[in-house]
Design a protein around this motif. Structure first.
Motif, PDB file in Angstrom:
ATOM      1  N   SER A   1      -6.966 -14.665   9.875  1.00 18.67           N
ATOM      2  CA  SER A   1      -6.877 -14.446  11.370  1.00 18.67           C
ATOM      3  C   SER A   1      -8.275 -14.719  11.979  1.00 18.67           C
ATOM      4  CB  SER A   1      -6.570 -12.955  11.479  1.00 18.67           C
ATOM      5  OG  SER A   1      -6.644 -12.566  12.945  1.00 18.67           O
TER       6      SER A   1
ATOM      7  N   ALA B   1       2.486 -15.241   5.649  1.00 20.91           N
ATOM      8  CA  ALA B   1       2.376 -13.860   6.051  1.00 20.91           C
ATOM      9  C   ALA B   1       3.801 -13.138   6.241  1.00 20.91           C
ATOM     10  CB  ALA B   1       1.612 -13.540   7.333  1.00 20.91           C
TER      11      ALA B   1
ATOM     12  N   TYR C   1      -0.019 -20.164   8.083  1.00 18.80           N
ATOM     13  CA  TYR C   1      -0.520 -18.710   7.678  1.00 18.80           C
ATOM     14  C   TYR C   1       0.607 -17.887   8.101  1.00 18.80           C
ATOM     15  CZ  TYR C   1      -5.141 -20.737   7.185  1.00 18.80           C
ATOM     16  OH  TYR C   1      -6.200 -21.376   6.606  1.00 18.80           O
TER      17      TYR C   1
ATOM     18  N   LYS D   1       5.192 -12.493   2.676  1.00 17.79           N
ATOM     19  CA  LYS D   1       4.264 -11.618   1.784  1.00 17.79           C
ATOM     20  C   LYS D   1       3.725 -12.166   0.812  1.00 17.79           C
ATOM     21  CE  LYS D   1       6.638  -7.728   4.130  1.00 17.79           C
ATOM     22  NZ  LYS D   1       5.633  -7.075   4.933  1.00 17.79           N
TER      23      LYS D   1
ATOM     24  N   ASN E   1      -4.876 -12.349   4.790  1.00 17.68           N
ATOM     25  CA  ASN E   1      -4.352 -12.279   6.297  1.00 17.68           C
ATOM     26  C   ASN E   1      -5.335 -11.920   7.353  1.00 17.68           C
ATOM     27  OD1 ASN E   1      -1.777 -13.183   5.657  1.00 17.68           O
ATOM     28  ND2 ASN E   1      -0.917 -11.064   5.732  1.00 17.68           N
ATOM     29  N   GLU E   2      -6.429 -10.866   6.989  1.00 17.98           N
ATOM     30  CA  GLU E   2      -7.337 -10.655   7.898  1.00 17.98           C
ATOM     31  C   GLU E   2      -8.469 -11.788   8.177  1.00 17.98           C
ATOM     32  OE1 GLU E   2      -9.097  -6.935   7.397  1.00 17.98           O
ATOM     33  OE2 GLU E   2      -7.380  -5.897   7.169  1.00 17.98           O
TER      34      GLU E   2
ATOM     35  N   THR F   1      -2.254 -11.306   0.604  1.00 15.76           N
ATOM     36  CA  THR F   1      -2.643 -10.045   0.780  1.00 15.76           C
ATOM     37  C   THR F   1      -3.025  -9.794   1.964  1.00 15.76           C
ATOM     38  OG1 THR F   1      -4.951 -10.316   0.132  1.00 15.76           O
ATOM     39  CG2 THR F   1      -3.419  -9.702  -1.748  1.00 15.76           C
ATOM     40  N   ASP F   2      -3.279  -8.309   2.574  1.00  8.78           N
ATOM     41  CA  ASP F   2      -3.856  -8.048   3.820  1.00  8.78           C
ATOM     42  C   ASP F   2      -5.139  -8.532   4.058  1.00  8.78           C
ATOM     43  OD1 ASP F   2      -1.356  -6.925   4.421  1.00  8.78           O
ATOM     44  OD2 ASP F   2      -1.945  -5.020   4.169  1.00  8.78           O
ATOM     45  N   ALA F   3      -6.005  -8.707   3.040  1.00  7.93           N
ATOM     46  CA  ALA F   3      -7.335  -9.011   3.029  1.00  7.93           C
ATOM     47  C   ALA F   3      -7.453 -10.709   3.327  1.00  7.93           C
ATOM     48  CB  ALA F   3      -8.121  -8.755   1.878  1.00  7.93           C
TER      49      ALA F   3
END
Length: 172
Positions: free
Chosen positions: A91, A77, A73, A80, A87-88, A83-85
């Motif tokens: 997490s 990250a 992960y 890149k 990654n969230e 996406t940020d979604a």
């Protein structure tokens, strides 16, 4: 006259103390040594060790999986490629996985303690019954545990170590 009364009183107290002491026979035993000499205890320790190895294996597997995912992960990250979604979501997944690992560690520790108690209680109960039987046969009023330092400050010639008799009573 006063000295005679004091001498008589001191003599009476001394003799009274000696008679009281003579009535209370005290024995001692090293309970830890007794338990370690018990073949059933060795069997119980083997079972506990196997159970602990099983839990350790599962724990290591969970941690390895956690570390592998974390590394993957982190690479994704940094590159890149997600996406940020995503990654969230990842997490949150890692937090959940960490919580499961911690919960597993706690429950396995508790299960190990429970199993230890389950295996050792009947062994200890049997040993205590044998100690009571030997103490009764020897006419002892008290039996002290010599295992922990500080419990017995002095073991005089009048104290009887009953470990050999208790081992004999238990058949080992």
């Amino acid at each position: 006259m006063k000295q005679v009364k004091t001498l008589v009183l001191a003599t009476v107290l001394f003799i009274g103390t000696q008679l009281t002491t003579a009535q209370a026979k005290v024995g001692h035993i090293n309970v830890q040594e007794l338990m370690m000499a018990n073949p059933a205890m060795k069997t119980a320790e083997t079972q506990l060790k196997k159970l602990q190895e099983t839990y350790d294996g599962e724990y290591k597997k969970m941690v390895q999986e956690y570390q592998t995912k974390l590394e993957q992960y982190q690479k994704d990250a940094e590159a890149k490629t997600v996406t940020d979604a995503v990654n969230e979501t990842r997490s949150q997944e890692m937090q959940d996985m960490g919580a499961r690992i911690q919960k597993f560690q706690e429950t396995s520790y508790k299960a190990l303690q429970d199993k230890q108690l389950e295996l050792q209680k009947p062994i200890m109960d049997k040993a205590l019954a044998a100690i009571q039987k030997v103490a009764g046969a020897k006419g002892l009023s008290y039996v002290l545990d010599a295992t922990s330092p500080g419990t017995i400050l002095y073991v005089g010639a009048g104290s009887v170590d009953i470990i050999a008799d208790v081992k004999k009573e238990l058949g080992y």
